[in-house]
Scaffold this motif. Structure first.
Motif, PDB file in Angstrom:
ATOM      1  N   HIS A 191     -46.999 -11.521  -6.140  1.00 47.34           N
ATOM      2  CA  HIS A 191     -47.609 -13.529  -6.210  1.00 47.34           C
ATOM      3  C   HIS A 191     -48.295 -14.123  -5.112  1.00 47.34           C
ATOM      4  O   HIS A 191     -49.582 -13.768  -5.821  1.00 47.34           O
ATOM      5  N   HIS A 205     -52.057 -14.836  -5.458  1.00 45.14           N
ATOM      6  CA  HIS A 205     -53.080 -16.113  -5.034  1.00 45.14           C
ATOM      7  C   HIS A 205     -54.256 -15.683  -4.142  1.00 45.14           C
ATOM      8  O   HIS A 205     -55.235 -16.602  -3.968  1.00 45.14           O
ATOM      9  N   SER A 243     -48.299 -21.899   0.163  1.00 41.70           N
ATOM     10  CA  SER A 243     -47.962 -22.084  -0.992  1.00 41.70           C
ATOM     11  C   SER A 243     -45.798 -22.663  -0.833  1.00 41.70           C
ATOM     12  O   SER A 243     -45.635 -23.575  -0.268  1.00 41.70           O
ATOM     13  N   ASP A 294     -50.282 -22.312  -9.078  1.00 46.48           N
ATOM     14  CA  ASP A 294     -50.044 -20.872 -10.113  1.00 46.48           C
ATOM     15  C   ASP A 294     -51.099 -21.120 -11.533  1.00 46.48           C
ATOM     16  O   ASP A 294     -51.052 -21.774 -12.322  1.00 46.48           O
TER      17      ASP A 294
END
Ligand code: KG4
Ligand code: ZN
Length: 341
Positions: A115, A119, A140, A306
Motif C-alpha cells: 500500500h 502511495h 497517511s 486511497d
C-alpha cells in the motif's frame, strides 16, 4: 513499438473500495473509488468488520465499472494488481480474494502491491518525468515514513514514527475539538481561520535515529488542553487549536524530512499518502525546496487519498520486475515496505 501493459488494479486496504485500469504505470484509463466514510462517520472512525462487509458488497460493481470506463474486457488486460498489505486484514482479504478469483478465471498474472509503495507511485502518474532515486515523505492515517526510493522496487525506510502516524495525530486532535471523522481534512480547513501561534504543543525529542517521528505526546497534550478548558467551562478556540496543531505537525515533518534530505544528499523530494493533501505541508515544503534549490513532487489532491490508480502504477513496476504471486497469495496486516510477498 513498446508493448502496452494494462493492469486492472484493486485497492481495499481501509475504507475505500477502488478499482482502476492503468497503462504502463503512468496512464490512467479509468479509476473508480467508492468511499465508505458515510457509514463509519457515526462511529467516529473506521469499524473494521463493517469495512470488510462493505468491501464485499461493492467490489464486484466497482471493478465492473472500472473495466467499463476503460472500455476493456479482461481478455485485453495483462494482469491484476492488488493491494495485499498493510491495512485492515479483513478489508485486504476482500480485495485479495477477489483478485485471486479473477486472476484464476481470466488466466491473468496476479501482482501483489504494498500500500505505501502505491502511495509513492501516485507521483509517477502525476509527474511523467519522475524517476527514482528520490527521497519520499510517506504520511497517511497509519504510517509516517521517510523512504529512500532507490529504484521502482527497491525502497529503504530511513525514518519512521515510533508511535502514532501523522494522520492519526490529526484525526484524534480534530475529534477533540468536535470535528467529524476523518478529521485531518476538516482540521486543515479550520486552521486557516486560526492563529498558529496561539498554542505551543509539545515537539518530542526522539533519541536514536534523528529521522524518526513521535506524535503521541502531541496528541495527548492537545486532548488534555481541550479537556481542561471544557472542565473549567471555558470556550474552546477550535480554529486556534487547529492552526497550532497543524503548525506543530508540519514543523516536525518538514524538519526531519529536510534533515534526512541534507544528510543523505537528495535533490529530488516527494510527498505521498493522505496527509500529503495538507495545505500547510504542501506550501511549506514548496518554499523549503525552492529555497534550497530542490525539486519537489506532490500528487494532485485526487491521488493523495486511497485509490486504485496508484496501485496500477506501482503494480506495473512490480510486474516488470517479475514479482508475480501464486494463487496461495495471502494478505498481511503489517508488512515492511522493503519486504517481498
Ligand atoms: O492514505 P490515506 O487516505 O489512508 C491510509 O492509508 O491511512 O490517509 C488518510 C489520512 C487520514 O488520517 C486523514 O485525516 C488524512 O490522511 N488527511 C489529511 C488531510 N487529508 C487527509 N490530514 C491533514 N490534512 C489534510 N488535508
Ligand atoms: Zn493509504
Amino acid at each position: 513499438m513498446e508493448k502496452k501493459i494494462r493492469l486492472l488494479a484493486i485497492e481495499s486496504s481501509c475504507d475505500d473500495t477502488a478499482a482502476a485500469v492503468v497503462e504502463n504505470g503512468r496512464t490512467v484509463l479509468s479509476s473508480v473509488v467508492s468511499s465508505q466514510i458515510e457509514r463509519h462517520v457515526i462511529f467516529g472512525g473506521v469499524v473494521p468488520e463493517v469495512a470488510s462487509r462493505l468491501h464485499a458488497e461493492s467490489i464486484s460493481h466497482v471493478v465492473a465499472q472500472a473495466l467499463e470506463q476503460a472500455q476493456l474486457s479482461c481478455s485485453e488486460l495483462d494482469g491484476i494488481a492488488v493491494t495485499a498489505a498493510p491495512g485492515l486484514i479483513g478489508s485486504l482479504l476482500v480485495g485479495v480474494g477477489f483478485a485471486k478469483g479473477l486472476s484464476r478465471s481470466a488466466g491473468l498474472p496476479l501482482v501483489p502491491v504494498h500500500h505505501l509503495r502505491s502511495h509513492i507511485a501516485a507521483n509517477y502518474i502525476a509527474h511523467p518525468d519522475l524517476e527514482p532515486p528520490f527521497l519520499c515523505l510517506v504520511v497517511s492515517g497509519g504510517h509516517s515514513h521517510i523512504v529512500e526510493v532507490l529504484d521502482y522496487t527497491t525502497l529503504r525506510v530511513v525514518g519512521r514514527t515510533r508511535d502514532d502516524a501523522a494522520g492519526e495525530a490529526f484525526d484524534k486532535t480534530a475529534r477533540s475539538i468536535g470535528l467529524p471523522y476523518p478529521g485531518g481534512v476538516y482540521l486543515d480547513k479550520l486552521a486557516n481561520d486560526g492563529d498558529p501561534k496561539a498554542y505551543t504543543f509539545s515537539k518530542p525529542q526522539v533519541s536514536g535515529c534523528p529521522y524518526d517521528f513521535s506524535f503521541s505526546g502531541l496528541k495527548t497534550n492537545v486532548i488534555n488542553t481541550v479537556h481542561n478548558m471544557e472542565q473549567k467551562g471555558e470556550p474552546v478556540p477550535a480554529a486556534d487549536i487547529a492552526a497550532s496543531v497543524r503548525r506543530c505537525v508540519v514543523d516536525i515533518l518538514t524538519r526531519k524530512f529536510m534533515l534526512a534530505a541534507d544528510d543523505l544528499g537528495y535533490r529530488r523530494l516527494a510527498l505521498a499518502g493522505g496527509v500529503s493533501a495538507n495545505s500547510e505541508l504542501r506550501s511549506r515544503m514548496a518554499a523549503l525546496c525552492k529555497k534550497s534549490g530542490r525539486e519537489l513532487f506532490v500528487p494532485p489532491l485526487s491521488l493523495c487519498g486511497d485509490n486504485a490508480a496508484m496501485v496500477g502504477a506501482q503494480g506495473y513496476y512490480e510486474f516488470s520486475a517479475g514479482r508475480i504471486a501464486g494463487l496461495d497469495l495471502n494478505a498481511s496486516a503489517a508488512m515492511e515496505i522493503d519486504a517481498e510477498f
